[in-house]
Design a protein around this motif. Structure first.
Motif, short mmCIF file in Angstrom:
data_model
loop_
_atom_site.label_atom_id
_atom_site.label_comp_id
_atom_site.label_asym_id
_atom_site.label_seq_id
_atom_site.Cartn_x
_atom_site.Cartn_y
_atom_site.Cartn_z
N GLY A 146 0.82 -1.21 0.00
CA GLY A 146 0.00 0.00 0.00
C GLY A 146 0.85 1.25 0.00
N MET A 147 1.91 1.24 0.82
CA MET A 147 2.82 2.38 0.88
C MET A 147 3.51 2.60 -0.47
SD MET A 147 3.98 4.87 2.61
CE MET A 147 3.41 4.45 4.26
N THR A 148 3.95 1.50 -1.08
CA THR A 148 4.60 1.61 -2.39
C THR A 148 3.65 2.20 -3.42
OG1 THR A 148 6.03 -0.28 -1.92
CG2 THR A 148 5.72 0.31 -4.23
N ALA A 149 2.39 1.74 -3.39
CA ALA A 149 1.41 2.24 -4.35
C ALA A 149 1.13 3.73 -4.11
CB ALA A 149 0.12 1.44 -4.24
N ARG A 150 0.99 4.12 -2.84
CA ARG A 150 0.71 5.52 -2.52
C ARG A 150 1.90 6.42 -2.86
NH1 ARG A 150 -2.16 2.94 1.61
NH2 ARG A 150 -0.36 2.94 3.03
N ARG A 151 3.11 5.89 -2.61
CA ARG A 151 4.29 6.66 -2.96
C ARG A 151 4.37 6.87 -4.48
NH1 ARG A 151 10.70 5.58 -1.42
NH2 ARG A 151 11.54 6.98 -3.02
N ALA A 152 4.07 5.81 -5.23
CA ALA A 152 4.08 5.92 -6.69
C ALA A 152 3.06 6.96 -7.16
CB ALA A 152 3.79 4.57 -7.31
N GLN A 185 9.57 17.34 1.66
CA GLN A 185 10.06 17.44 3.03
C GLN A 185 9.17 16.63 3.98
OE1 GLN A 185 12.96 19.05 3.99
NE2 GLN A 185 12.52 17.87 5.87
N ASP A 186 7.86 16.68 3.76
CA ASP A 186 6.94 15.88 4.59
C ASP A 186 7.23 14.39 4.43
OD1 ASP A 186 5.69 18.14 5.51
OD2 ASP A 186 4.04 18.04 4.05
N MET A 187 7.51 13.99 3.21
CA MET A 187 7.81 12.57 2.97
C MET A 187 9.10 12.16 3.66
SD MET A 187 6.73 12.36 -1.09
CE MET A 187 7.13 10.61 -1.29
N ALA A 188 10.06 13.08 3.68
CA ALA A 188 11.32 12.79 4.37
C ALA A 188 11.11 12.74 5.88
CB ALA A 188 12.38 13.84 4.01
N ASP A 189 10.31 13.68 6.40
CA ASP A 189 10.07 13.73 7.84
C ASP A 189 9.36 12.48 8.36
OD1 ASP A 189 11.26 16.20 7.92
OD2 ASP A 189 9.36 17.32 7.89
N THR A 190 8.53 11.89 7.53
CA THR A 190 7.77 10.69 7.95
C THR A 190 8.46 9.39 7.55
OG1 THR A 190 6.47 10.83 5.90
CG2 THR A 190 5.55 11.89 7.87
N GLY A 191 9.66 9.49 6.94
CA GLY A 191 10.42 8.29 6.63
C GLY A 191 10.05 7.62 5.32
N ILE A 192 9.20 8.25 4.54
CA ILE A 192 8.83 7.65 3.26
C ILE A 192 10.03 7.67 2.32
CG2 ILE A 192 7.31 7.82 1.26
CD1 ILE A 192 5.20 9.03 3.11
N ILE A 193 10.73 8.79 2.30
CA ILE A 193 11.98 8.89 1.56
C ILE A 193 13.04 9.42 2.51
CG2 ILE A 193 10.82 9.28 -0.66
CD1 ILE A 193 11.40 12.27 -0.35
N SER A 194 14.28 9.28 2.12
CA SER A 194 15.36 9.77 2.97
C SER A 194 15.55 11.26 2.78
CB SER A 194 16.66 9.04 2.63
OG SER A 194 17.09 9.39 1.32
N VAL A 195 16.25 11.88 3.73
CA VAL A 195 16.54 13.31 3.63
C VAL A 195 17.37 13.59 2.39
CG1 VAL A 195 17.71 15.23 4.76
CG2 VAL A 195 16.43 13.59 6.13
#
Length: 210
Positions: A146-152, A185-195
């Protein structure tokens, strides 16, 4: 008148030795009891040997049945787990429920191949951990998928925004790109992507440069 003979007129018999051995009448009860006891002992011995053979045969049968049940369980479980992909099962929210229902059915089906109730119960107990752990793993797979699909989807949306910004006036383009950077930045803060990914120049790729 004739005279009745008296004791003195009769010849007295004198016992004569015969050379034989006088024996008392034989008692057949004792030997009969001995024979009966031996027969009973032999029967009991044979029954005990047969009992051991039957128990050994039962244990061997149980071992083979248990091995068969384990093999069927593992094969069915692995085959079932492979079907949990977004392509085969798009409904990610139902993965855990579906898996547990089907795995329980596989478990019971494998257990029915075991004839001994005690061994069958042992199999059910030892495979319960596999079933529960499998459910936990499937739940995690569903979350990851689900996370992969939402990230895509998010990345696709960001790319669309970047492409749109390229055709907008400068002020509008800056506003759009500011939103894109805030999302990264939000994605980085929540760990979805790295800084590092969020700060990279190509964090959001586009054919256009803004």
């Amino acid at each position: 008148m004739p005279r009745i003979p008296t004791r003195d007129n009769l010849r007295q018999g004198v016992p004569q030795p015969t050379g034989g051995i006088v024996t008392a009448p034989r008692d057949f009860i004792g030997p009969a009891i001995q024979r009966t006891g031996k027969q009973l002992f032999d029967i009991a011995k044979k029954q005990a040997a047969q009992g051991r053979q039957q128990e050994k045969a039962k244990q061997q049968q149980s071992a083979l049945e248990l091995a068969t049940a384990r093999s069927r369980w593992n094969s069915s479980l692995f085959a079932e787990q492979k079907t949990y992909t977004p392509e085969q099962k798009p409904d990610l929210d139902n993965w855990g429920r579906t898996y547990r229902a089907r795995a329980t059915a596989w478990q019971k089906q494998a257990a029915r191949t075991i004839s001994d109730p005690g061994v069958r119960q042992r199999f059910m107990a030892e495979t319960q951990h596999d079933l529960e752990q499998g459910g936990i793993n499937i739940d995690q797979q569903a979350r990851d998928a689900g996370m992969t699909a939402r990230r895509a989807e998010t990345e696709k949306s960001l790319l669309q925004q970047v492409d749109s910004a390229a055709s907008q006036p400068d002020e509008d383009a800056k506003t759009i790109m500011g939103g894109v950077r805030a999302t990264l930045q939000d994605m980085a803060d929540t760990g979805i992507i790295s800084v590092e990914e969020a700060a990279a120049p190509d964090a959001v790729k586009s054919d256009q440069t803004v």
